[in-house]
Design a protein around this motif. Structure first.
Motif, PDB file in Angstrom:
ATOM      1  N   SER B  85      -7.461 -22.961 -42.971  1.00 32.25           N
ATOM      2  CA  SER B  85      -6.732 -23.263 -41.724  1.00 32.25           C
ATOM      3  C   SER B  85      -7.397 -22.626 -40.518  1.00 32.25           C
ATOM      4  CB  SER B  85      -5.278 -22.818 -41.834  1.00 32.25           C
ATOM      5  OG  SER B  85      -5.215 -21.442 -42.081  1.00 32.25           O
ATOM      6  N   LEU B 159      -9.486 -30.374 -34.367  1.00 28.00           N
ATOM      7  CA  LEU B 159      -8.818 -29.585 -33.315  1.00 28.00           C
ATOM      8  C   LEU B 159      -7.296 -29.545 -33.466  1.00 28.00           C
ATOM      9  CD1 LEU B 159     -10.799 -30.453 -30.062  1.00 28.00           C
ATOM     10  CD2 LEU B 159     -10.892 -28.369 -31.425  1.00 28.00           C
ATOM     11  N   THR B 160      -6.702 -30.585 -34.036  1.00 29.04           N
ATOM     12  CA  THR B 160      -5.232 -30.621 -34.116  1.00 29.04           C
ATOM     13  C   THR B 160      -4.660 -29.485 -34.968  1.00 29.04           C
ATOM     14  OG1 THR B 160      -5.498 -32.306 -35.803  1.00 29.04           O
ATOM     15  CG2 THR B 160      -4.804 -33.063 -33.630  1.00 29.04           C
ATOM     16  N   ASN B 162      -5.843 -26.490 -34.677  1.00 27.71           N
ATOM     17  CA  ASN B 162      -6.123 -25.317 -33.841  1.00 27.71           C
ATOM     18  C   ASN B 162      -6.835 -24.201 -34.612  1.00 27.71           C
ATOM     19  OD1 ASN B 162      -6.176 -23.655 -31.635  1.00 27.71           O
ATOM     20  ND2 ASN B 162      -4.040 -23.001 -31.810  1.00 27.71           N
ATOM     21  N   GLU B 164      -9.492 -21.237 -35.551  1.00 28.77           N
ATOM     22  CA  GLU B 164     -10.080 -20.128 -34.779  1.00 28.77           C
ATOM     23  C   GLU B 164     -11.581 -20.331 -34.601  1.00 28.77           C
ATOM     24  OE1 GLU B 164      -8.373 -16.773 -37.071  1.00 28.77           O
ATOM     25  OE2 GLU B 164      -9.631 -15.582 -35.724  1.00 28.77           O
TER      26      GLU B 164
END
Lengths: 306, 273
Positions: B85, B159-160, B162, B164
């Protein structure tokens, strides 16, 4: 321009998976695809080493393999199959191919496609004879229509001999295939088949299929890697199936497009239905010598073991 | 700044004779833009795949936020969840990355996999659609898009969630100048909002625009040099040795010149006339 959620550290915690997902399947597929690509590269590497078979013309090797596959299938004695196994082992060593790696693969294939498939033939139902492992015993034998169930069911000595013979035949045939593919580039095999008057349409299909299996293995591998990056533990079988069917559709469409492009590029370069290959070198003395020795051995085997 | 990735003596090879990387030592601090440059086959993609935990080092070690990882690390659910993630990987081949029926499905796929509420996933997808100017394509299948549109969808899909860290493998390849310029601006803006960016490329104009720290991979699959973009781009000999630029013969008015292939460097006349 940049959305506000991207300007902050992620605040939403990923949920724990509610159940064990099918992620192992994704891993396995990716591993298998990677293994296929690796095997292709390894074969390409071994075919370029300086060993006995690598130094021979592809036509000689194709003739040798075809003749010896026939020999393997013609003779039925276990001792003879063992002699052939020994011969192929020596050829692997002389061609500088790691015997452990290659024999692990051959043994696995021979076990599944030879031993396991033919094991039922060892039962006295199919191979009558002296029972050495008894499985079941009935009070009396039974007959029903064309079926006959004997009083005792078990593995017979004759049956085991038959299974051993067939397994060895499978083992030797696979060894021969590995000898050819490990020491000869695919393009050389195609060229040799062309010289042996194999129809163009067959060669064309074979070449394109091989090329696209390679390309699409790469695509599938990349897809699964992408999936792995975004799809870790959650998901359901229906979702997996939807993705897989989508991928299959994608590959089908891509392969159709690729074949179309390849065909057009061939037509643009003057293709009219016949593949023309550049001149292949004449056979050398070592090719003739190998063919001669192989032929003498072939004839001797037929004489002594048939 | 703590290191996001720490690579120590990392080596990888595909077959006995095909070496991909050798003795790689590299640290990527949080919030940095790092460009990895090298010619075709120098090992850039392999290095990114190693960092993303898609393949594993045969020599040396890789640590993510101080935790060394190997294949078995991903069997631990907590590490796998945290790692996957936090790292977003944009593949070179967008076709391989996009597998959902429509662009919108593609964009919400990641957040839904992470267990985010559907309305949040759609909200994020909408914002990303606007940012990437994909409004006209949301209900289209990805195979009906052009290369530039596919690339934008591939970036949006990452990008959806998010992440790091954003890792781009050859983000400029096969794109028209307008899309290239758009993607350069986007990468730069993402770095400005605190994302750690790692870009593998052989397009030196991207390196020049991003003003990043640069790692040069040699054709021997080792790190040839690390430095600022200005330092690396001014070292013509290094770039020639690493096969990142070349001198071309150029003929005009009956004179033969040697020209360097890239515009951002000073126009050099030399060689035989």
């Amino acid at each position: 321009m940049i959305p506000s959620f991207l300007k902050e550290k992620e605040t939403v915690s990923p949920a724990k998976p509610s159940s064990r997902r099918n992620f192992n399947f994704v891993d396995r597929t990716a591993k298998n695809m990677a293994a296929f690509l690796l095997t292709s590269m390894q074969q390409w590497n071994t075919s370029r080493r300086t060993g006995l078979l690598q130094g021979l013309d592809a036509r000689v090797k194709v003739i040798f393999v075809l003749a010896y596959v026939i020999l393997v299938s013609l003779t039925h004695k276990v001792e003879f199959q063992l002699i052939l196994s020994g011969l192929f082992f020596i050829l692997f060593l002389a061609s500088k191919i790691n015997p452990v790696r290659v024999y692990l693969k051959i043994a696995g294939l021979a076990f599944f496609f030879g031993f396991l498939v033919f094991l039922p033939a060892a039962l006295n139902l199919f191979s009558p004879g002296e029972i050495i492992f008894l499985f079941a015993q009935f009070e009396h034998e039974r007959k029903w229509l064309v079926y006959h169930i004997p009083k005792e069911i078990g593995i017979t000595r004759e049956g085991l001999n038959l299974v051993a013979r067939i397994s060895l035949k499978v083992f030797n045939s696979i060894s021969l295939t590995f000898l050819l593919t490990s020491t000869t580039g695919f393009e050389q095999v195609v060229k040799a088949l062309k010289m042996m008057k194999v129809p163009d349409i067959f060669l064309l299909t074979l070449t394109l299929s091989y090329q696209y299996i390679f390309i699409f293995s790469q695509t599938i591998l990349e897809t699964y890697q992408a999936l792995k990056m975004r799809w870790w533990e959650r998901g359901a079988r229906a979702e997996t199936n939807a993705i897989l069917s989508g991928r299959m559709g994608y590959l089908f469409r891509k392969s159709w497009e690729k074949y179309d492009q390849v065909y057009h590029s061939m037509v643009a370069r003057g293709y009219t239905g016949e593949i023309s290959l550049y001149h292949q070198d004449a056979l050398k003395m070592k090719d003739y010598l190998f063919l001669f020795i192989a032929a003498v051995f072939f004839a001797a085997c037929l004489f002594f073991f048939l | 700044m703590r290191a996001i990735f720490e690579l120590k003596n990392v080596g990888y090879q595909y077959t006995d004779t095909r070496k991909a990387l050798s003795n790689i030592n590299l640290s990527v601090p949080e919030g940095e833009i790092l460009s990895i440059v090298g010619s075709n086959g120098s090992g850039k993609s392999t290095l990114l795949h190693l960092m993303c935990g898609l393949i594993y080092p045969m020599e040396g070690s890789i640590a993510y936020k101080g935790i060394e990882f190997q294949e078995k690390s991903f069997k631990k659910a907590a590490f796998n969840r945290e790692f996957r993630s936090s790292i977003g990987f944009v593949f070179q081949n967008s076709d391989a990355q996009l597998f959902c029926p429509t662009v919108l499905d593609e964009l919400i796929f990641g957040p839904l996999q992470l267990g985010y509420p559907k309305n949040l996933a759609i909200e994020r997808a909408d914002e990303v659609v606007r940012m990437l100017h994909l409004e006209a394509y949301t209900d289209r299948p990805s195979y009906m898009l052009s290369s530039g549109e596919k690339k934008r969808v591939a970036i949006g899909a990452v990008l959806t969630t998010n992440p790091e860290v954003l890792i781009f493998d050859e983000p400029m390849s096969g794109l028209d100048p307008k899309t290239r310029s758009f993607i350069i601006d986007l990468i730069f803006e993402l770095s400005q909002v605190g994302k750690t960016i790692i870009v593998a490329t052989h397009h030196l104009d991207l390196v020049d625009y991003l003003k990043s720290r640069v790692v040069v991979l040699s054709e021997r699959h080792t790190i040839e040099k690390t430095g600022s973009s200005d330092e690396i781009l001014s070292d013509t000999d290094l770039l020639i040795n690493a096969n990142l630029i070349a001198e071309y013969s150029h003929r005009h008015n009956g004179t033969v010149h040697k020209h360097l292939s890239l515009g951002f460097l000073s126009h050099r006349h030399g060689g035989k006339s």
